[in-house]
Design a protein around this motif. Structure first.
Motif, PDB file in Angstrom:
ATOM      1  N   ALA A  59       2.078 -36.942   8.898  1.00 51.33           N
ATOM      2  CA  ALA A  59       2.510 -37.122   7.453  1.00 51.33           C
ATOM      3  C   ALA A  59       2.710 -35.816   6.913  1.00 51.33           C
ATOM      4  O   ALA A  59       3.694 -35.622   5.878  1.00 51.33           O
ATOM      5  CB  ALA A  59       1.204 -38.037   6.730  1.00 51.33           C
ATOM      6  N   GLY A  60       1.654 -34.746   7.055  1.00 52.65           N
ATOM      7  CA  GLY A  60       2.036 -33.568   6.353  1.00 52.65           C
ATOM      8  C   GLY A  60       3.372 -32.956   6.664  1.00 52.65           C
ATOM      9  O   GLY A  60       4.319 -32.417   5.924  1.00 52.65           O
ATOM     10  N   LEU A  61       3.752 -33.018   7.954  1.00 50.48           N
ATOM     11  CA  LEU A  61       4.992 -32.494   8.437  1.00 50.48           C
ATOM     12  C   LEU A  61       6.283 -33.201   8.014  1.00 50.48           C
ATOM     13  O   LEU A  61       7.418 -32.648   7.672  1.00 50.48           O
ATOM     14  CB  LEU A  61       5.132 -32.441  10.270  1.00 50.48           C
ATOM     15  N   ALA A  62       5.977 -34.503   7.819  1.00 52.06           N
ATOM     16  CA  ALA A  62       7.133 -35.414   7.316  1.00 52.06           C
ATOM     17  C   ALA A  62       7.335 -34.828   5.898  1.00 52.06           C
ATOM     18  O   ALA A  62       8.627 -34.960   5.464  1.00 52.06           O
ATOM     19  CB  ALA A  62       6.894 -36.791   7.396  1.00 52.06           C
ATOM     20  N   ALA A  63       6.322 -34.610   5.030  1.00 45.79           N
ATOM     21  CA  ALA A  63       6.450 -34.455   3.664  1.00 45.79           C
ATOM     22  C   ALA A  63       6.958 -33.001   3.419  1.00 45.79           C
ATOM     23  O   ALA A  63       7.492 -32.469   2.579  1.00 45.79           O
ATOM     24  CB  ALA A  63       4.949 -34.631   2.888  1.00 45.79           C
ATOM     25  N   LEU A  64       6.718 -32.117   4.422  1.00 41.59           N
ATOM     26  CA  LEU A  64       7.217 -30.600   4.443  1.00 41.59           C
ATOM     27  C   LEU A  64       8.703 -30.628   4.304  1.00 41.59           C
ATOM     28  O   LEU A  64       9.125 -29.563   3.514  1.00 41.59           O
ATOM     29  CB  LEU A  64       6.896 -30.103   5.819  1.00 41.59           C
ATOM     30  N   GLY A  65       9.243 -31.458   4.986  1.00 40.94           N
ATOM     31  CA  GLY A  65      10.889 -31.481   4.825  1.00 40.94           C
ATOM     32  C   GLY A  65      11.166 -31.523   3.467  1.00 40.94           C
ATOM     33  O   GLY A  65      12.061 -31.093   2.869  1.00 40.94           O
ATOM     34  N   ILE A  66      10.547 -32.691   2.604  1.00 40.58           N
ATOM     35  CA  ILE A  66      11.045 -33.108   1.379  1.00 40.58           C
ATOM     36  C   ILE A  66      10.485 -31.794   0.559  1.00 40.58           C
ATOM     37  O   ILE A  66      11.215 -31.528  -0.665  1.00 40.58           O
ATOM     38  CB  ILE A  66      10.218 -33.960   0.848  1.00 40.58           C
ATOM     39  N   PHE A  67       9.341 -31.123   0.617  1.00 42.32           N
ATOM     40  CA  PHE A  67       8.742 -30.174  -0.004  1.00 42.32           C
ATOM     41  C   PHE A  67       9.756 -28.729  -0.011  1.00 42.32           C
ATOM     42  O   PHE A  67      10.274 -28.322  -0.931  1.00 42.32           O
ATOM     43  CB  PHE A  67       7.473 -29.582   0.440  1.00 42.32           C
ATOM     44  N   ILE A  68      10.467 -28.589   1.069  1.00 43.95           N
ATOM     45  CA  ILE A  68      11.326 -27.768   1.555  1.00 43.95           C
ATOM     46  C   ILE A  68      12.662 -27.856   0.696  1.00 43.95           C
ATOM     47  O   ILE A  68      13.298 -27.054  -0.163  1.00 43.95           O
ATOM     48  CB  ILE A  68      11.610 -27.246   2.827  1.00 43.95           C
ATOM     49  N   GLY A  69      13.312 -29.024   0.677  1.00 49.12           N
ATOM     50  CA  GLY A  69      14.269 -29.352   0.161  1.00 49.12           C
ATOM     51  C   GLY A  69      14.187 -29.271  -1.490  1.00 49.12           C
ATOM     52  O   GLY A  69      15.071 -28.817  -1.904  1.00 49.12           O
ATOM     53  N   THR A  70      13.093 -29.928  -1.958  1.00 52.50           N
ATOM     54  CA  THR A  70      12.793 -30.103  -3.564  1.00 52.50           C
ATOM     55  C   THR A  70      12.834 -28.705  -4.157  1.00 52.50           C
ATOM     56  O   THR A  70      13.347 -28.173  -4.997  1.00 52.50           O
ATOM     57  CB  THR A  70      11.644 -30.815  -3.746  1.00 52.50           C
ATOM     58  N   SER A  71      11.854 -27.822  -3.466  1.00 49.57           N
ATOM     59  CA  SER A  71      11.930 -26.227  -3.753  1.00 49.57           C
ATOM     60  C   SER A  71      13.084 -25.601  -3.938  1.00 49.57           C
ATOM     61  O   SER A  71      13.291 -24.700  -4.745  1.00 49.57           O
ATOM     62  CB  SER A  71      10.631 -25.639  -3.117  1.00 49.57           C
ATOM     63  N   THR A  72      13.770 -25.717  -2.523  1.00 47.74           N
ATOM     64  CA  THR A  72      15.017 -25.237  -2.458  1.00 47.74           C
ATOM     65  C   THR A  72      16.066 -25.366  -3.618  1.00 47.74           C
ATOM     66  O   THR A  72      16.675 -24.337  -4.116  1.00 47.74           O
ATOM     67  CB  THR A  72      15.634 -25.511  -1.015  1.00 47.74           C
ATOM     68  N   VAL A  73      16.262 -26.343  -4.065  1.00 44.69           N
ATOM     69  CA  VAL A  73      17.017 -26.912  -5.073  1.00 44.69           C
ATOM     70  C   VAL A  73      16.731 -26.140  -6.205  1.00 44.69           C
ATOM     71  O   VAL A  73      17.483 -25.516  -6.836  1.00 44.69           O
ATOM     72  CB  VAL A  73      17.108 -28.460  -5.624  1.00 44.69           C
ATOM     73  N   ILE A  74      15.451 -25.949  -6.775  1.00 41.31           N
ATOM     74  CA  ILE A  74      15.023 -25.478  -7.903  1.00 41.31           C
ATOM     75  C   ILE A  74      15.086 -24.143  -7.823  1.00 41.31           C
ATOM     76  O   ILE A  74      15.607 -23.085  -8.757  1.00 41.31           O
ATOM     77  CB  ILE A  74      13.446 -25.953  -8.589  1.00 41.31           C
ATOM     78  N   TRP A  75      14.797 -23.519  -6.646  1.00 38.72           N
ATOM     79  CA  TRP A  75      14.779 -21.824  -6.459  1.00 38.72           C
ATOM     80  C   TRP A  75      16.398 -21.410  -6.544  1.00 38.72           C
ATOM     81  O   TRP A  75      16.528 -20.601  -7.173  1.00 38.72           O
ATOM     82  CB  TRP A  75      14.208 -21.577  -5.148  1.00 38.72           C
ATOM     83  N   LEU A  76      17.122 -22.248  -5.780  1.00 41.20           N
ATOM     84  CA  LEU A  76      18.496 -21.727  -5.832  1.00 41.20           C
ATOM     85  C   LEU A  76      19.430 -21.731  -6.866  1.00 41.20           C
ATOM     86  O   LEU A  76      19.828 -20.853  -7.543  1.00 41.20           O
ATOM     87  CB  LEU A  76      19.472 -22.543  -4.620  1.00 41.20           C
ATOM     88  N   VAL A  77      19.101 -22.982  -7.842  1.00 39.39           N
ATOM     89  CA  VAL A  77      19.672 -23.111  -9.034  1.00 39.39           C
ATOM     90  C   VAL A  77      18.974 -22.085 -10.086  1.00 39.39           C
ATOM     91  O   VAL A  77      19.494 -21.473 -10.818  1.00 39.39           O
ATOM     92  CB  VAL A  77      19.483 -24.616  -9.629  1.00 39.39           C
ATOM     93  N   ALA A  78      17.657 -21.703 -10.084  1.00 38.15           N
ATOM     94  CA  ALA A  78      17.136 -20.833 -10.816  1.00 38.15           C
ATOM     95  C   ALA A  78      17.736 -19.370 -10.353  1.00 38.15           C
ATOM     96  O   ALA A  78      18.167 -18.605 -11.447  1.00 38.15           O
ATOM     97  CB  ALA A  78      15.554 -20.768 -10.703  1.00 38.15           C
ATOM     98  N   MET A  79      18.073 -19.069  -9.449  1.00 35.62           N
ATOM     99  CA  MET A  79      18.594 -17.695  -8.963  1.00 35.62           C
ATOM    100  C   MET A  79      20.014 -17.804  -9.465  1.00 35.62           C
ATOM    101  O   MET A  79      20.428 -16.657  -9.966  1.00 35.62           O
ATOM    102  CB  MET A  79      18.544 -17.495  -7.413  1.00 35.62           C
ATOM    103  N   GLY A  80      20.545 -19.158  -9.234  1.00 33.78           N
ATOM    104  CA  GLY A  80      22.249 -18.889  -9.685  1.00 33.78           C
ATOM    105  C   GLY A  80      22.175 -18.894 -11.377  1.00 33.78           C
ATOM    106  O   GLY A  80      23.144 -18.023 -11.908  1.00 33.78           O
ATOM    107  N   GLU A  81      21.399 -19.603 -11.826  1.00 32.09           N
ATOM    108  CA  GLU A  81      21.225 -19.461 -13.398  1.00 32.09           C
ATOM    109  C   GLU A  81      20.996 -18.043 -13.922  1.00 32.09           C
ATOM    110  O   GLU A  81      21.379 -17.709 -14.924  1.00 32.09           O
ATOM    111  CB  GLU A  81      20.033 -20.424 -14.137  1.00 32.09           C
TER     112      GLU A  81
END
Length: 441
Positions: free
Chosen positions: A23-45
């Motif tokens: 379950a943790g490994l399955a949630a990890l993929g979503i964790f990475i994707g969600t944080s990546t969206v926020i991080w990349l957009v924050a850097m772009g902004e």
């Protein structure tokens, strides 16, 4: 109904806790994707905000009125030995007197000139300007001082960095006298090196400030004059042509950026009234802000697409795990169906398990994403301590800026991924034959 829902949620969570690592490994993929969206957009902004601030510093609140050579209207104009065109000092007075919302208007006149000192020469752009020119173009003084009101009409000059090096490669130029045309001028200052501005969007010409020389506008008018003659050809075919231009440019700064377009239109109306030929151009650098905004939008779309792919991969991983879970729990599903559970109950149970996985990964990803500022500053500090020159200058000035829409979007996508990729395993579980499921080992 509510009690049954919470019972299903409780059952789903307990089922996930049976296989914690999976379950943790399955949630990890979503964790990475969600944080990546926020991080990349924050850097772009952050990059976009810094770029827009630099554009504002360059003069997004300015209206630039330039002299330009008009198209030849007649054969007489084409053959004229002296061409008279461009902005007038009267235009400057009319702009100042008729437009109330301007903060200041700065006139200038520039022309190519040869500067000499003994056997050394420098082909520079001689700029007749006002005292505000230094601040307007973000120039900095390296030695001596800038032009002051008491210099008006006097033969003093400030050399740009490269111009000074060509005339004084090993000496301090302050206080020295150089030839400007046929007269001596005293050097009172030298500017620091300044990066050349690039031509952007057809609105701003490229400009190398390091090959300039600055004198008071009044001095240029009195000592050089408006009429500048040039020698064309040689020998018996030698001729002289001239240009009679009063001002090369008037930079008008308004109080508010929202007034830029309106001010530009008023200036164009004024000039059109007093100029028979189109020997001027009105440039609005605000176009640069629009261009930066378009670039930011495209950049953010690209980043969201990249991060969205990460979420998609995470969703596929969750669907794969849930399908494996359905196979492992076939007998359990058969028992539940035999005890009276409906297909909707089975679908609800597996959907809730999937949503719990994606919501857990999404929420932790959001929390990690919101910490982008402190984490980025910490990493920057660590890298700088290890290797002071490892990071480019832009990284030192970059500050991530979290966009609320990126947080909502990433969380919404993660929940959506959970529902979309959880439907198929849930339906497969619900439509298992109860008798076959009970026989499953």
């Amino acid at each position: 109904m509510i009690a049954q829902f919470f019972q299903t949620v409780d059952l789903g969570i307990k089922s996930l806790l049976v296989q914690k690592l999976r379950a943790g490994l399955a949630a990890l993929g979503i964790f990475i994707g969600t944080s990546t969206v926020i991080w990349l957009v924050a850097m772009g902004e952050g990059v976009s905000y810094r770029a827009q601030q630099q554009i504002l510093e360059l003069g997004a609140k300015n209206v630039i009125v330039r002299t330009k050579e008009p198209n030849e209207g007649s054969e007489e104009d084409a053959n004229a030995r002296v061409k008279t065109y461009g902005l007038l000092r009267a235009d400057y007075r009319r702009i100042v007197e008729n437009i109330p919302n301007i903060r200041r208007a700065i006139p200038m006149r520039e022309l190519k000139f040869e500067l000499r000192l003994d056997d050394r020469t420098a082909d520079a752009k001689l700029v007749g300007c006002a005292e505000e020119y230094l601040e307007l173009n973000r120039l900095q003084i390296a030695r001596g001082r800038w032009l002051s009101p008491r210099d008006r009409g006097k033969k003093v000059i400030v050399l740009a960095n490269e111009t000074a090096k060509r005339l004084f490669p090993y000496e301090n130029p302050i206080g020295r006298a150089i030839w400007v045309g046929s007269e001596f001028y005293t050097v009172v200052g030298q500017t620091k090196d300044r990066t050349a501005s690039a031509a952007i969007g057809g609105s701003l010409d490229s400009r190398d400030y390091n090959l300039d020389a600055y004198i008071p506008l009044k001095t240029l008018r009195q000592r050089v004059g408006d009429l500048v003659m040039k020698r064309v050809g040689g020998g018996q075919g030698m001729n002289f042509t001239g240009e009679d231009v009063e001002l090369s440019q008037i930079t008008v700064e308004v109080n508010n950026i929202d007034e830029v377009d309106e001010t530009a239109q008023i200036i164009e109306t004024l000039l059109r009234k007093y100029h028979e030929k189109e020997d001027y151009a009105v440039v609005v650098p605000r176009e640069l802000l629009r261009q930066a905004e378009r670039t930011r939008t495209m950049f953010n779309v690209l980043l969201v697409v990249i991060a969205g792919i990460s979420l998609l991969v995470g969703g596929i991983g969750i669907m794969n795990i849930m399908l494996a879970t359905v196979t492992e729990r076939t007998r359990e599903i058969g028992v539940r169906r035999a005890l009276g559970a409906t297909r909707s109950d089975i679908i609800g149970q597996f959907l809730i398990e999937t949503v719990v996985l994606t919501a857990g990964g999404g929420l932790t990803g959001v929390l990690f994403g919101l910490a982008v500022g402190p984490i980025f500053r910490f990493l920057k500090k660590v890298v700088t301590m290890v290797s002071p020159d490892a990071l480019p200058p832009i990284v030192h000035t970059l500050e991530p800026r979290i966009a609320l829409w990126s947080v909502l979007l990433s969380l919404g996508i993660s929940l959506g991924v959970g529902i979309v990729f959880g439907v198929y395993p849930a339906r497969k579980a619900a439509y298992l034959d109860p008798i076959e499921a009970l026989r499953h080992e």
